[in-house]
Enzyme design. Structure first.
Site, PDB file in Angstrom:
ATOM      1  N   TYR A  78       0.842  -1.208   0.000  1.00 22.36           N
ATOM      2  CA  TYR A  78       0.000   0.000   0.000  1.00 22.36           C
ATOM      3  C   TYR A  78       0.881   1.263   0.000  1.00 22.36           C
ATOM      4  O   TYR A  78       0.618   2.232  -0.700  1.00 22.36           O
ATOM      5  CB  TYR A  78      -0.921  -0.019   1.231  1.00 22.36           C
ATOM      6  CG  TYR A  78      -1.511   1.314   1.557  1.00 22.36           C
ATOM      7  CD1 TYR A  78      -2.434   1.919   0.707  1.00 22.36           C
ATOM      8  CD2 TYR A  78      -1.121   2.010   2.703  1.00 22.36           C
ATOM      9  CE1 TYR A  78      -2.953   3.167   0.991  1.00 22.36           C
ATOM     10  CE2 TYR A  78      -1.629   3.257   2.993  1.00 22.36           C
ATOM     11  CZ  TYR A  78      -2.544   3.832   2.130  1.00 22.36           C
ATOM     12  OH  TYR A  78      -3.037   5.073   2.402  1.00 22.36           O
ATOM     13  N   PRO A 131       0.917  14.977   3.494  1.00 20.82           N
ATOM     14  CA  PRO A 131      -0.176  14.164   4.038  1.00 20.82           C
ATOM     15  C   PRO A 131      -0.057  12.725   3.542  1.00 20.82           C
ATOM     16  O   PRO A 131       0.112  12.485   2.345  1.00 20.82           O
ATOM     17  CB  PRO A 131      -1.432  14.831   3.462  1.00 20.82           C
ATOM     18  CG  PRO A 131      -0.966  15.547   2.231  1.00 20.82           C
ATOM     19  CD  PRO A 131       0.455  15.952   2.492  1.00 20.82           C
ATOM     20  N   SER A 160      -3.671  14.206   6.385  1.00 19.41           N
ATOM     21  CA  SER A 160      -4.604  13.682   5.380  1.00 19.41           C
ATOM     22  C   SER A 160      -6.051  13.705   5.885  1.00 19.41           C
ATOM     23  O   SER A 160      -6.303  13.513   7.073  1.00 19.41           O
ATOM     24  CB  SER A 160      -4.212  12.242   5.041  1.00 19.41           C
ATOM     25  OG  SER A 160      -5.228  11.612   4.306  1.00 19.41           O
ATOM     26  N   GLN A 181      -5.173  18.628   4.858  1.00 19.83           N
ATOM     27  CA  GLN A 181      -5.346  18.235   3.447  1.00 19.83           C
ATOM     28  C   GLN A 181      -6.809  17.878   3.236  1.00 19.83           C
ATOM     29  O   GLN A 181      -7.472  17.308   4.116  1.00 19.83           O
ATOM     30  CB  GLN A 181      -4.451  17.022   3.137  1.00 19.83           C
ATOM     31  CG  GLN A 181      -4.574  16.514   1.701  1.00 19.83           C
ATOM     32  CD  GLN A 181      -5.577  15.388   1.548  1.00 19.83           C
ATOM     33  OE1 GLN A 181      -5.848  14.664   2.497  1.00 19.83           O
ATOM     34  NE2 GLN A 181      -6.148  15.239   0.363  1.00 19.83           N
ATOM     35  N   TYR A 183      -9.626  15.918   0.835  1.00 17.83           N
ATOM     36  CA  TYR A 183     -10.306  15.187  -0.233  1.00 17.83           C
ATOM     37  C   TYR A 183     -11.754  15.632  -0.098  1.00 17.83           C
ATOM     38  O   TYR A 183     -12.395  15.344   0.920  1.00 17.83           O
ATOM     39  CB  TYR A 183     -10.203  13.676  -0.014  1.00 17.83           C
ATOM     40  CG  TYR A 183      -8.874  13.073  -0.364  1.00 17.83           C
ATOM     41  CD1 TYR A 183      -8.267  13.340  -1.585  1.00 17.83           C
ATOM     42  CD2 TYR A 183      -8.240  12.200   0.501  1.00 17.83           C
ATOM     43  CE1 TYR A 183      -7.048  12.764  -1.917  1.00 17.83           C
ATOM     44  CE2 TYR A 183      -7.024  11.615   0.168  1.00 17.83           C
ATOM     45  CZ  TYR A 183      -6.441  11.902  -1.040  1.00 17.83           C
ATOM     46  OH  TYR A 183      -5.241  11.332  -1.361  1.00 17.83           O
ATOM     47  N   THR A 209      -6.341  18.606  -2.585  1.00 18.20           N
ATOM     48  CA  THR A 209      -5.647  17.674  -3.483  1.00 18.20           C
ATOM     49  C   THR A 209      -6.478  17.444  -4.739  1.00 18.20           C
ATOM     50  O   THR A 209      -7.634  17.025  -4.660  1.00 18.20           O
ATOM     51  CB  THR A 209      -5.386  16.340  -2.753  1.00 18.20           C
ATOM     52  OG1 THR A 209      -4.547  16.603  -1.634  1.00 18.20           O
ATOM     53  CG2 THR A 209      -4.701  15.336  -3.667  1.00 18.20           C
ATOM     54  N   LYS A 285      -2.912  21.192  -4.322  1.00 17.59           N
ATOM     55  CA  LYS A 285      -1.849  20.168  -4.382  1.00 17.59           C
ATOM     56  C   LYS A 285      -2.090  19.228  -5.563  1.00 17.59           C
ATOM     57  O   LYS A 285      -3.178  18.655  -5.692  1.00 17.59           O
ATOM     58  CB  LYS A 285      -1.850  19.363  -3.083  1.00 17.59           C
ATOM     59  CG  LYS A 285      -0.860  18.193  -3.038  1.00 17.59           C
ATOM     60  CD  LYS A 285      -0.816  17.580  -1.632  1.00 17.59           C
ATOM     61  CE  LYS A 285       0.186  16.441  -1.507  1.00 17.59           C
ATOM     62  NZ  LYS A 285      -0.326  15.156  -1.966  1.00 17.59           N
ATOM     63  N   HIS A 309       1.234  13.003  -6.574  1.00 17.94           N
ATOM     64  CA  HIS A 309       0.758  12.064  -5.550  1.00 17.94           C
ATOM     65  C   HIS A 309       1.779  10.926  -5.342  1.00 17.94           C
ATOM     66  O   HIS A 309       1.415   9.787  -5.086  1.00 17.94           O
ATOM     67  CB  HIS A 309      -0.607  11.490  -5.957  1.00 17.94           C
ATOM     68  CG  HIS A 309      -1.567  11.358  -4.800  1.00 17.94           C
ATOM     69  ND1 HIS A 309      -2.521  12.293  -4.511  1.00 17.94           N
ATOM     70  CD2 HIS A 309      -1.704  10.382  -3.855  1.00 17.94           C
ATOM     71  CE1 HIS A 309      -3.209  11.907  -3.451  1.00 17.94           C
ATOM     72  NE2 HIS A 309      -2.734  10.759  -3.033  1.00 17.94           N
ATOM     73  N   GLY A 341       7.666  14.519  -3.983  1.00 19.55           N
ATOM     74  CA  GLY A 341       7.793  13.412  -4.937  1.00 19.55           C
ATOM     75  C   GLY A 341       9.240  13.015  -5.123  1.00 19.55           C
ATOM     76  O   GLY A 341      10.016  13.748  -5.739  1.00 19.55           O
ATOM     77  N   GLY A 342       9.629  11.875  -4.551  1.00 20.02           N
ATOM     78  CA  GLY A 342      10.969  11.333  -4.780  1.00 20.02           C
ATOM     79  C   GLY A 342      12.078  12.028  -4.031  1.00 20.02           C
ATOM     80  O   GLY A 342      13.255  11.750  -4.283  1.00 20.02           O
ATOM     81  N   VAL A 343      11.737  12.896  -3.100  1.00 18.95           N
ATOM     82  CA  VAL A 343      12.775  13.643  -2.364  1.00 18.95           C
ATOM     83  C   VAL A 343      13.364  12.724  -1.289  1.00 18.95           C
ATOM     84  O   VAL A 343      12.663  12.300  -0.375  1.00 18.95           O
ATOM     85  CB  VAL A 343      12.163  14.911  -1.725  1.00 18.95           C
ATOM     86  CG1 VAL A 343      13.158  15.595  -0.800  1.00 18.95           C
ATOM     87  CG2 VAL A 343      11.665  15.850  -2.806  1.00 18.95           C
ATOM     88  N   GLY A 363       6.754  12.063   1.362  1.00 15.23           N
ATOM     89  CA  GLY A 363       5.669  11.212   1.842  1.00 15.23           C
ATOM     90  C   GLY A 363       6.162   9.901   2.402  1.00 15.23           C
ATOM     91  O   GLY A 363       6.261   9.706   3.614  1.00 15.23           O
TER      92      GLY A 363
HETATM   93  C1  LIG Z   1       0.728   5.726   1.470  1.00 13.64           C
HETATM   94  C2  LIG Z   1       0.492   7.098   0.926  1.00 13.64           C
HETATM   95  C3  LIG Z   1      -0.675   7.751   1.245  1.00 13.64           C
HETATM   96  C4  LIG Z   1      -0.917   9.042   0.754  1.00 13.64           C
HETATM   97  N1  LIG Z   1      -2.050   9.702   1.131  1.00 13.64           N
HETATM   98  C5  LIG Z   1      -2.276  10.953   0.681  1.00 13.64           C
HETATM   99  C6  LIG Z   1      -3.428  11.666   1.106  1.00 13.64           C
HETATM  100  O1  LIG Z   1      -4.227  11.189   1.890  1.00 13.64           O
HETATM  101  N2  LIG Z   1      -3.606  12.914   0.590  1.00 13.64           N
HETATM  102  C7  LIG Z   1      -2.734  13.485  -0.287  1.00 13.64           C
HETATM  103  O2  LIG Z   1      -2.942  14.605  -0.729  1.00 13.64           O
HETATM  104  N3  LIG Z   1      -1.614  12.826  -0.676  1.00 13.64           N
HETATM  105  C8  LIG Z   1      -1.365  11.586  -0.209  1.00 13.64           C
HETATM  106  N4  LIG Z   1      -0.230  10.935  -0.587  1.00 13.64           N
HETATM  107  C9  LIG Z   1       0.755  11.623  -1.444  1.00 13.64           C
HETATM  108  C10 LIG Z   1       1.750  12.397  -0.570  1.00 13.64           C
HETATM  109  O3  LIG Z   1       1.138  13.474   0.073  1.00 13.64           O
HETATM  110  C11 LIG Z   1       2.900  12.945  -1.428  1.00 13.64           C
HETATM  111  O4  LIG Z   1       2.372  13.717  -2.478  1.00 13.64           O
HETATM  112  C12 LIG Z   1       3.812  11.853  -1.991  1.00 13.64           C
HETATM  113  O5  LIG Z   1       3.897  10.774  -1.105  1.00 13.64           O
HETATM  114  C13 LIG Z   1       5.200  12.398  -2.260  1.00 13.64           C
HETATM  115  O6  LIG Z   1       6.002  11.436  -2.869  1.00 13.64           O
HETATM  116  P1  LIG Z   1       7.061  10.515  -2.081  1.00 13.64           P
HETATM  117  O7  LIG Z   1       6.259   9.480  -1.366  1.00 13.64           O
HETATM  118  O8  LIG Z   1       7.877   9.959  -3.184  1.00 13.64           O
HETATM  119  O9  LIG Z   1       7.829  11.385  -1.148  1.00 13.64           O
HETATM  120  C14 LIG Z   1       0.025   9.662  -0.094  1.00 13.64           C
HETATM  121  C15 LIG Z   1       1.209   8.996  -0.401  1.00 13.64           C
HETATM  122  C16 LIG Z   1       1.456   7.734   0.107  1.00 13.64           C
HETATM  123  C17 LIG Z   1       2.754   7.065  -0.210  1.00 13.64           C
END
Ligand SMILES: Cc1cc2nc3c(=O)[nH]c(=O)nc-3n(C[C@H](O)[C@H](O)[C@H](O)COP(=O)(O)O)c2cc1C
Length: 411
Positions: A78, A131, A160, A181, A183, A209, A285, A309, A341-343, A363
């Site tokens: 997940y 989040p 989140s 955040q 939804y 988002t 976002k 995301h 993202g990818g940081v 994230g």
């Molecule tokens: C398990 C998981 C759950 C996430 N849940 C949300 C969320 O509820 N709301 C949201 O805006 N982004 C969500 N994201 C995206 C993160 O906020 C973020 O944009 C992303 O994880 C950044 O990339 P990284 O995981 O490579 O650092 C989720 C990401 C992951 C991995």
């Protein structure tokens, strides 16, 4: 003219090749690729066995196999999943490795100022916690443990909508307001109730988002479920409404009309609707183009997060760092542009700042740290990223965040 001046066409091609080929067998790889390499979700990396506490971890990526080892297959999947072949997940990270840093010499960097200001609040660093939903599946204390880590290390935290703890609990653990955040769901009454709850908790910013429709093709997640033989009905039952009932943000709210978290009929008018419904600042976002950055600003957004995301929504093969320059151009300096993202390294943060980001988030690593060592794991992730950022600021000759400009990177 190319709309993304950051990377040349041949480099983009090269990045895609890297993302899809076998050459990228690093610890960062998510399950889709691990599966192709014949590695089990529950496998562990030799050499990491000796790590017994978070302070022994050398870099953020080392937390990933530790989390994989600590978590049940379905939960790790997940967390790790992207969509389709998980290539956008990998590209988010890979792309940073194709941007060079131009270090300057003989600049006084004895004292560093890593602070940034966002909507009138000064933060010690530009590093923020994105989040991440359902964090109790990584550790029983979930978002509350993250909040305690954020408090101890003094970082901005976004919560989140589908977090495992309420905004009131998380705010108490953080000892200060967090950003909510959103939804928005397909029921305005529910959306409004969530907004009012966030306002009551003192949240200064609503993060809307816009990049995730329900039902993405998260194959790695599905594969993880397939190999997990636990009885998941204990926590997951009742379909979508059962899922929402388990989320404290919806406690006491009539959710009988909610059938989705993001309504595909939404248009940009919704930004204005949200703005009119709240006193919080509104950050959008999930923006990845110049055009949408311009519209977001026109519609009254107070900030933008460049995000895909974490590659979990659609397989675009466009990393967020590639998207950043055009979004910054679209925002025209009128609102702050954040990125995630990818940081995974302080140098990634440095590069994003050089391309015009005001703050840089992550994230998955917070969940890796949490799964491996609880609150201290999240603290360690934050500490490592901060130390690495400070190191590269010194090395590159940038005594302040403001000093990190485009001239310090080679696109
Ligand atoms: C398990 C998981 C759950 C996430 N849940 C949300 C969320 O509820 N709301 C949201 O805006 N982004 C969500 N994201 C995206 C993160 O906020 C973020 O944009 C992303 O994880 C950044 O990339 P990284 O995981 O490579 O650092 C989720 C990401 C992951 C991995």
């Amino acid at each position: 003219m190319r709309s993304t001046p950051s990377l040349t066409a041949s480099r983009r091609k090269f990045l895609r090749y890297l993302a899809l080929g076998p050459a990228v067998a690093s610890s960062f790889l998510v399950e889709g690729s691990l599966r192709r390499a014949g590695v089990s979700l529950q496998g562990s990396d030799p050499g990491l066995e000796s790590i017994k506490s978070a302070d022994q971890v050398l870099d953020v990526m080392e937390f990933e196999p530790l989390a994989r080892k600590a978590l049940p297959a379905a939960h790790f999947a997940y967390l790790a999943t992207g969509v389709d072949d998980d290539a956008t997940v990998r590209l988010n990270h890979e792309a940073y490795q194709h941007i060079e840093i131009r270090s300057r010499r003989l600049i006084n960097v004895e004292k560093l100022d890593t602070s940034v200001e966002l909507f009138g609040t000064k933060w010690e660093t530009p590093i923020f916690l994105c989040p991440v939903s359902s964090m109790k599946c990584f550790d029983p204390d979930g978002e509350v443990a993250v909040a305690r880590a954020a408090a101890k290390k003094r970082h901005l935290q976004m919560l989140s909508t589908v977090a495992g703890s309420s905004i009131a609990e998380v705010t108490a653990a953080r000892g200060a307001p967090v950003w909510q955040q959103l939804y928005p769901t397909n029921d305005w009454a529910v959306t409004r109730a969530i907004i009012k709850r966030a306002e009551a908790a003192g949240s200064p910013v609503l993060v809307f988002t816009v990049d995730h429709h329900d039902k993405a093709n998260n194959e790695t997640q599905a594969r993880g479920r397939r190999v997990d033989d636990r009885d998941c009905s204990l926590c997951h039952s009742g379909g979508f409404s059962g899922y929402l009932r388990n989320k404290p943000a919806f406690d006491g709210i009539d959710i009988s009309k909610v059938t989705m978290l993001y309504d595909p009929s939404f248009t940009w008018d919704y930004v204005k609707r949200l703005k009119d419904a709240t006193t919080m600042k509104l950050v959008v976002k999930g923006i990845v183009t110049r055009e949408d950055a311009e519209i977001a600003v026109e519609q009254g957004a107070n900030g933008i997060v460049v995000s895909n995301h974490g590659g979990r929504a659609e397989e675009t093969l466009r990393s967020t760092i590639e998207c950043l320059p055009e979004v910054v151009a679209g925002a025209k300096g009128k609102v702050p542009v954040l990125i995630d993202g990818g940081v995974r390294r302080g140098t990634d943060i440095f590069k994003a700042l050089a391309f015009g980001a005001t703050a840089v988030g992550f994230g998955r690593p917070q969940a890796w740290g949490l799964a491996a060592f609880g609150q201290s794991g999240v603290e360690a992730v934050l500490a490592i990223l901060r130390q690495e950022l400070e190191k590269i600021m010194r090395q590159a000759g940038t005594p302040s965040i403001r000093a990190i400009t485009r001239t310090f990177v080679v696109p």
